[in-house]
Design an enzyme around this catalytic site. Structure first.
Site, PDB file in Angstrom:
ATOM      1  N   ALA A  63     -11.431  49.465  64.205  1.00 20.77           N
ATOM      2  CA  ALA A  63     -12.840  49.860  64.201  1.00 20.77           C
ATOM      3  C   ALA A  63     -13.562  49.003  65.231  1.00 20.77           C
ATOM      4  O   ALA A  63     -13.052  47.953  65.635  1.00 20.77           O
ATOM      5  CB  ALA A  63     -13.421  49.614  62.811  1.00 20.77           C
ATOM      6  N   GLY A 102      -8.200  49.879  61.726  1.00 18.13           N
ATOM      7  CA  GLY A 102      -8.575  51.291  61.703  1.00 18.13           C
ATOM      8  C   GLY A 102      -7.699  52.133  62.612  1.00 18.13           C
ATOM      9  O   GLY A 102      -7.502  53.327  62.362  1.00 18.13           O
ATOM     10  N   GLU A 105      -4.825  52.879  60.565  1.00 15.80           N
ATOM     11  CA  GLU A 105      -5.266  53.799  59.502  1.00 15.80           C
ATOM     12  C   GLU A 105      -5.399  55.223  60.050  1.00 15.80           C
ATOM     13  O   GLU A 105      -5.070  56.195  59.366  1.00 15.80           O
ATOM     14  CB  GLU A 105      -6.591  53.309  58.907  1.00 15.80           C
ATOM     15  CG  GLU A 105      -6.413  52.020  58.110  1.00 15.80           C
ATOM     16  CD  GLU A 105      -7.718  51.445  57.606  1.00 15.80           C
ATOM     17  OE1 GLU A 105      -8.557  51.078  58.461  1.00 15.80           O
ATOM     18  OE2 GLU A 105      -7.918  51.368  56.387  1.00 15.80           O
ATOM     19  N   GLU A 125      -7.337  43.120  59.235  1.00 16.16           N
ATOM     20  CA  GLU A 125      -8.707  43.056  58.706  1.00 16.16           C
ATOM     21  C   GLU A 125      -9.001  41.779  57.923  1.00 16.16           C
ATOM     22  O   GLU A 125     -10.111  41.260  57.988  1.00 16.16           O
ATOM     23  CB  GLU A 125      -8.983  44.271  57.810  1.00 16.16           C
ATOM     24  CG  GLU A 125      -9.231  45.569  58.574  1.00 16.16           C
ATOM     25  CD  GLU A 125      -7.964  46.375  58.784  1.00 16.16           C
ATOM     26  OE1 GLU A 125      -6.864  45.787  58.728  1.00 16.16           O
ATOM     27  OE2 GLU A 125      -8.078  47.595  59.006  1.00 16.16           O
TER      28      GLU A 125
HETATM   29  N1  3HC Z   1     -13.995  45.900  68.268  1.00 14.77           N
HETATM   30  C1  3HC Z   1     -14.801  45.563  69.296  1.00 14.77           C
HETATM   31  N2  3HC Z   1     -14.396  44.851  70.372  1.00 14.77           N
HETATM   32  C2  3HC Z   1     -13.117  44.485  70.399  1.00 14.77           C
HETATM   33  C3  3HC Z   1     -12.212  44.794  69.381  1.00 14.77           C
HETATM   34  C4  3HC Z   1     -12.691  45.545  68.275  1.00 14.77           C
HETATM   35  N3  3HC Z   1     -11.896  45.921  67.267  1.00 14.77           N
HETATM   36  N4  3HC Z   1     -11.018  44.272  69.693  1.00 14.77           N
HETATM   37  C5  3HC Z   1     -11.164  43.674  70.874  1.00 14.77           C
HETATM   38  N5  3HC Z   1     -12.426  43.795  71.313  1.00 14.77           N
HETATM   39  C6  3HC Z   1     -12.984  43.317  72.573  1.00 14.77           C
HETATM   40  C7  3HC Z   1     -12.956  41.799  72.680  1.00 14.77           C
HETATM   41  O1  3HC Z   1     -14.106  41.236  72.087  1.00 14.77           O
HETATM   42  C8  3HC Z   1     -12.914  41.611  74.170  1.00 14.77           C
HETATM   43  O2  3HC Z   1     -14.220  41.786  74.649  1.00 14.77           O
HETATM   44  P1  3HC Z   1     -14.730  40.946  75.922  1.00 14.77           P
HETATM   45  O3  3HC Z   1     -13.828  41.319  77.058  1.00 14.77           O
HETATM   46  O4  3HC Z   1     -16.138  41.376  76.063  1.00 14.77           O
HETATM   47  O5  3HC Z   1     -14.579  39.508  75.537  1.00 14.77           O
HETATM   48  C9  3HC Z   1     -12.071  42.781  74.652  1.00 14.77           C
HETATM   49  O6  3HC Z   1     -12.113  43.755  73.614  1.00 14.77           O
HETATM   50  C10 3HC Z   1     -10.627  42.444  74.927  1.00 14.77           C
HETATM   51  O7  3HC Z   1     -10.117  41.745  73.775  1.00 14.77           O
HETATM   52  P2  3HC Z   1      -9.183  40.471  73.934  1.00 14.77           P
HETATM   53  O8  3HC Z   1      -9.771  39.540  74.913  1.00 14.77           O
HETATM   54  O9  3HC Z   1      -8.935  39.969  72.567  1.00 14.77           O
HETATM   55  O10 3HC Z   1      -7.893  41.125  74.580  1.00 14.77           O
HETATM   56  P3  3HC Z   1      -6.380  40.828  74.273  1.00 14.77           P
HETATM   57  O11 3HC Z   1      -5.615  41.720  75.143  1.00 14.77           O
HETATM   58  O12 3HC Z   1      -6.119  39.363  74.324  1.00 14.77           O
HETATM   59  O13 3HC Z   1      -6.146  41.268  72.755  1.00 14.77           O
HETATM   60  C11 3HC Z   1      -6.268  42.735  70.845  1.00 14.77           C
HETATM   61  C12 3HC Z   1      -6.280  42.616  72.388  1.00 14.77           C
HETATM   62  C13 3HC Z   1      -4.898  42.326  70.318  1.00 14.77           C
HETATM   63  C14 3HC Z   1      -6.553  44.150  70.496  1.00 14.77           C
HETATM   64  C15 3HC Z   1      -7.336  41.769  70.269  1.00 14.77           C
HETATM   65  O14 3HC Z   1      -8.555  42.001  70.918  1.00 14.77           O
HETATM   66  C16 3HC Z   1      -7.568  41.944  68.793  1.00 14.77           C
HETATM   67  O15 3HC Z   1      -6.830  41.411  68.010  1.00 14.77           O
HETATM   68  N6  3HC Z   1      -8.643  42.681  68.451  1.00 14.77           N
HETATM   69  C17 3HC Z   1      -9.071  42.809  67.074  1.00 14.77           C
HETATM   70  C18 3HC Z   1      -8.177  43.751  66.305  1.00 14.77           C
HETATM   71  C19 3HC Z   1      -8.712  43.928  64.903  1.00 14.77           C
HETATM   72  O16 3HC Z   1      -9.052  42.980  64.243  1.00 14.77           O
HETATM   73  N7  3HC Z   1      -8.740  45.168  64.464  1.00 14.77           N
HETATM   74  C20 3HC Z   1      -9.279  45.485  63.163  1.00 14.77           C
HETATM   75  C21 3HC Z   1     -10.731  45.740  63.296  1.00 14.77           C
HETATM   76  S1  3HC Z   1     -11.533  45.937  61.746  1.00 14.77           S
HETATM   77  C22 3HC Z   1     -11.106  47.501  61.248  1.00 14.77           C
HETATM   78  O17 3HC Z   1     -10.391  48.194  61.914  1.00 14.77           O
HETATM   79  C23 3HC Z   1     -11.710  47.954  59.965  1.00 14.77           C
HETATM   80  C24 3HC Z   1     -11.120  49.213  59.455  1.00 14.77           C
HETATM   81  O18 3HC Z   1     -10.149  48.929  58.461  1.00 14.77           O
HETATM   82  C25 3HC Z   1     -12.177  50.091  58.835  1.00 14.77           C
END
Ligand code: 3HC
Length: 697
Positions: A63, A102, A105, A125
């Site tokens: 998400a 997400g 999911e 998450e």
């Molecule tokens: N939402 C918004 N922005 C995100 C994001 C997300 N889920 N994931 C990454 N970004 C952004 C980062 O903030 C970063 O922004 P910036 O360039 O402005 O600093 C950019 O994307 C690139 O991210 P990284 O620098 O972390 O890039 P990497 O290549 O090192 O890593 C990644 C990529 C493995 C995807 C890492 O970003 C990550 O782990 N992201 C989070 C994944 C996550 O936690 N997903 C679950 C979200 S919550 C959810 O899905 C709820 C659902 O169950 C309803």
């Protein structure tokens, strides 16, 4: 037509491509786009199967976390997922990069999942203080079984495609052209008449059997040990139990509320803050992306002590050839023996094998004398903490190192401007402050002396990334950001013992706020003599109006250096490492208190918590105000990665905002009146408290 979800026909297969850089996060535009294009594919009589994939580097990584601070807009992700599995044409998710949260999911709503060999899948998450909120807690156990589902959902670590296939999450791994392979897979499903797999439907594994209860217990125990104090893993498990015990729509309805509560909790806000803080730290306000780091093909480390060896291992582990220099062959040999021991321990723990050990060792060369460093691109000095010794080293390095080499000091508190001034090339001199053990700790404090060139700083930050560390920039001052902001906490801890608290009480209170170890146990571990030597070197600068750490000095004068001496704040019986209450500490504290007129009394846990935390927060505010830290969140990243401050607290500056700066300022004013100059409120804190402002928002 939506811009972020593309629609293309490949024969009778509709290919929906999510294109929302950088990570294809499932924000509102993507959710709307998916529904629109899905409906189009459903309505198109020429289409008999659908493939969903991500453009660019990844399948959706979750998400859009930035939307969590705004009111949720429809369609919710869960509605998209439910919509997907109700489609009567087979839907295939084609995964590459990282299908996380997400994103995974979304694939569970699809009827089939195929993946590139390098794809990674996970439900991270919990690391954001939430749990899979788009029915992942209901659907994943049905697809992968409870144990595997909990592994992903509770521990939050992604798995690779091969494991995902083994767990039943992925139906096929596609080498080469993923898009073409996914279309062919979809065509085959249609040709074979394979039934659509609907992951919300009841299956054999549903119901709370005794085995299920035992598996849940196993993960509760793991969560308690690995994520102490964090709520989200337990919320995730409660949500999984709902999924096992209730019909799908009922469980989803209950969990919608649970998810909202989690998302709005302080822990989740803190964890989301930490996620962005850590990424922001790599961005330096006045050094743009156009400043290229210098190329580092080889490195040298001066000193094979504990710190030097850790740095050598960190560099070698990341593929850098590294020369470690000592003053005698004996010291080189001793250092190499210890390095080999560390690799052997890694083998014992199953982290590397013997082949990998040999590869890493082959990158390390020991040498006597600085001449061996004449051709390396980076030198990191990790010698004894003595300014004169270090100045001499930098002077010598200046005449030996090749032009353009980065000359870095690992000092944890000294004046790096003075080291830069000892060379004819101050633009090449930076600080690289590692934390013990340098090969394992993820924080690297990159220190920016006044004359350092932007590309030298960019090189330090890039080195952090290349060696798997989080680089955070600090300007020069005594102790930089990390040690300077932590010192006041340790100082108050020792004062509190002088005033009547026991080391165990102080440590227990700080562990109660989530710290992995109390500060006094940490001092025993790292050695009380380290800060004693620092106080001695600064003795002539001590302000007589500031309260002094007499008790800590006395402990050292009595040889109570901590674990290595068998006694410090605690006693370590029979050479063990477990801190045991030592009544002698109380006797020493009483003597010191008497000599310095300190009144001993009962001390409440609240006072310990406030004095230790507020002292650090006040110093953090001064560090921010003086421009030593570029932003409050950089201070927090230091505390999270350098001192193991719980991530779910966000760090000291985030915690301060949570408590309220007005309240903290009031208490600091009282402490200032009571304890004197060390408690002088930070001007920034005063200002923000008056304006009802905050450090981090
Ligand atoms: N939402 C918004 N922005 C995100 C994001 C997300 N889920 N994931 C990454 N970004 C952004 C980062 O903030 C970063 O922004 P910036 O360039 O402005 O600093 C950019 O994307 C690139 O991210 P990284 O620098 O972390 O890039 P990497 O290549 O090192 O890593 C990644 C990529 C493995 C995807 C890492 O970003 C990550 O782990 N992201 C989070 C994944 C996550 O936690 N997903 C679950 C979200 S919550 C959810 O899905 C709820 C659902 O169950 C309803």
């Amino acid at each position: 037509m939506s811009e972020v979800v593309g629609y293309e026909l490949k024969g009778r297969v509709a290919v929906l491509t999510i294109d929302n850089p950088p990570v294809n996060a499932l924000g509102i535009a993507v959710r709307e786009g998916l529904v629109t294009q899905l409906d189009r594919a459903v309505a198109d009589e020429g289409v008999n199967a659908i493939v969903i994939l991500g453009a660019g580097r990844t399948f959706p990584a979750g998400a859009d976390i930035r939307e969590f601070d705004q009111p949720t807009r429809e369609p919710h992700l869960i509605a998209v997922v439910d919509h997907l599995d109700s489609v009567e044409k087979p839907v295939v998710a084609a995964i590459h990069g990282t299908a996380l949260g997400g994103g995974l999911e979304l694939t569970l709503g699809c009827h089939f999942r195929v993946a590139a060999p390098g794809a990674r899948m996970g439900m991270p998450e919990v690391n954001l203080g939430i749990f899979p909120g788009a029915a992942g807690t209901q659907r994943l156990p049905r697809v992968a079984g409870l144990d595997h589902a909990l592994e992903l959902i509770v521990l939050g670590k992604p798995i690779g495609a091969a494991k995902a296939k083994k767990y039943g999450i992925v139906d096929a791994i596609i080498d080469g052209d993923l898009r073409g392979g996914a279309v062919a897979f979809a065509e085959k499903v249609v040709a074979d008449g394979t039934l659509r797999a609907i992951s919300s439907e009841p299956c054999d594994g549903i119901g709370l059997s005794e085995d299920h209860a035992a598996t849940i217990e196993k993960y509760r125990d793991l969560a308690n040990r690995r994520m102490r104090g964090q709520d989200s893993p337990h919320q995730a498990m409660d949500s999984v139990i709902d999924g096992l015990t209730m019909p799908y729509p009922d469980a989803v309805a209950v969990d919608r509320k649970r998810f909202e509560l989690c998302k709005n909790s302080v822990q989740s806000q803190a964890l989301r803050y930490a996620f962005f803080a850590e990424r922001k730290a790599s961005k330096i306000p006045d050094i743009g992306k156009d400043v290229a780091p210098r190329e580092i093909a080889s490195a040298g480390v001066i000193g094979a002590g504990t710190m030097g060896r850790g740095i050598v291992i960190s560099l070698a582990d990341s593929g850098f050839p590294v020369t470690v220099v000592e003053t005698s062959q004996e010291s080189v040999d001793n250092g190499m023996v210890e390095i080999v021991k560390t690799y052997d321990e890694m083998i014992q723990r199953g982290r590397i094998d013997a082949v990998e050990k040999d590869k890493r060792l082959a990158r390390i060369t020991g040498a006597v004398g600085f001449e061996a460093l004449n051709d390396v691109d980076l030198v990191i000095e990790a010698a004894f903490e003595d300014l004169d010794v270090k100045k001499q080293i930098f002077g010598e390095l200046d005449s030996i190192a090749k032009p353009g080499a980065i000359l870095a000091s690992n000092t944890s508190y000294m004046d790096i401007d003075a080291l830069a001034a000892a060379t004819s090339r101050p633009e090449d001199v930076i600080g690289l402050h590692y934390f013990v053990p340098a090969n394992a700790m993820r924080l690297l404090e990159v220190v920016r002396p006044a004359k350092a060139s932007p590309d030298a700083i960019a090189t330090g930050m890039s080195l952090a990334k290349k060696t798997g560390k989080i680089g955070v920039l600090a300007r020069v001052c005594h102790g930089f950001i990390a040690n300077r902001s932590r010192l006041p906490l340790v100082r108050e801890a020792t004062f509190l013992v002088e005033e009547g608290a026991s080391p165990a009480q102080v440590d227990a209170v700080l562990m109660g706020v989530g710290m992995p170890m109390g500060p006094l146990a940490v001092s025993d571990l790292s050695g009380l003599d380290v800060s004693w030597r620092m106080r001695q070197s600064l003795a002539n600068q001590h302000d007589p109006e500031e309260r002094y750490m007499h008790l800590a000095d006395r402990m050292c004068e009595l040889g109570r250096f901590g674990i290595k001496a068998g006694q410090g704040w605690y006693n370590y019986e029979d050479g063990g490492r477990r801190p045991v209450h030592d009544p002698v500490t109380e006797v020493i504290a009483m003597e010191v208190a008497k000599e310095h007129g300190t009144v001993r009394r009962d001390i409440s846990d609240d006072e310990i918590r406030e004095r230790c935390l507020y002292a650090a927060i006040n110093e953090g505010a001064k560090i921010l105000d003086e421009g030593i830290a570029a932003r409050a969140s950089d201070i927090d990243v230091m505390w999270l990665y350098g001192f193991g401050f719980p991530r779910w607290s966000g760090g000291i500056m985030f915690t301060a905002d949570e408590i309220g700066l007005g309240k903290i300022y009031q208490r600091i004013k009282e402490l200032h009146a009571e304890h004197g100059k060390l408690w002088t409120p930070s001007p920034l804190l005063v200002r923000l408290a008056k304006e009802c402002g905050s450090f981090t928002r």
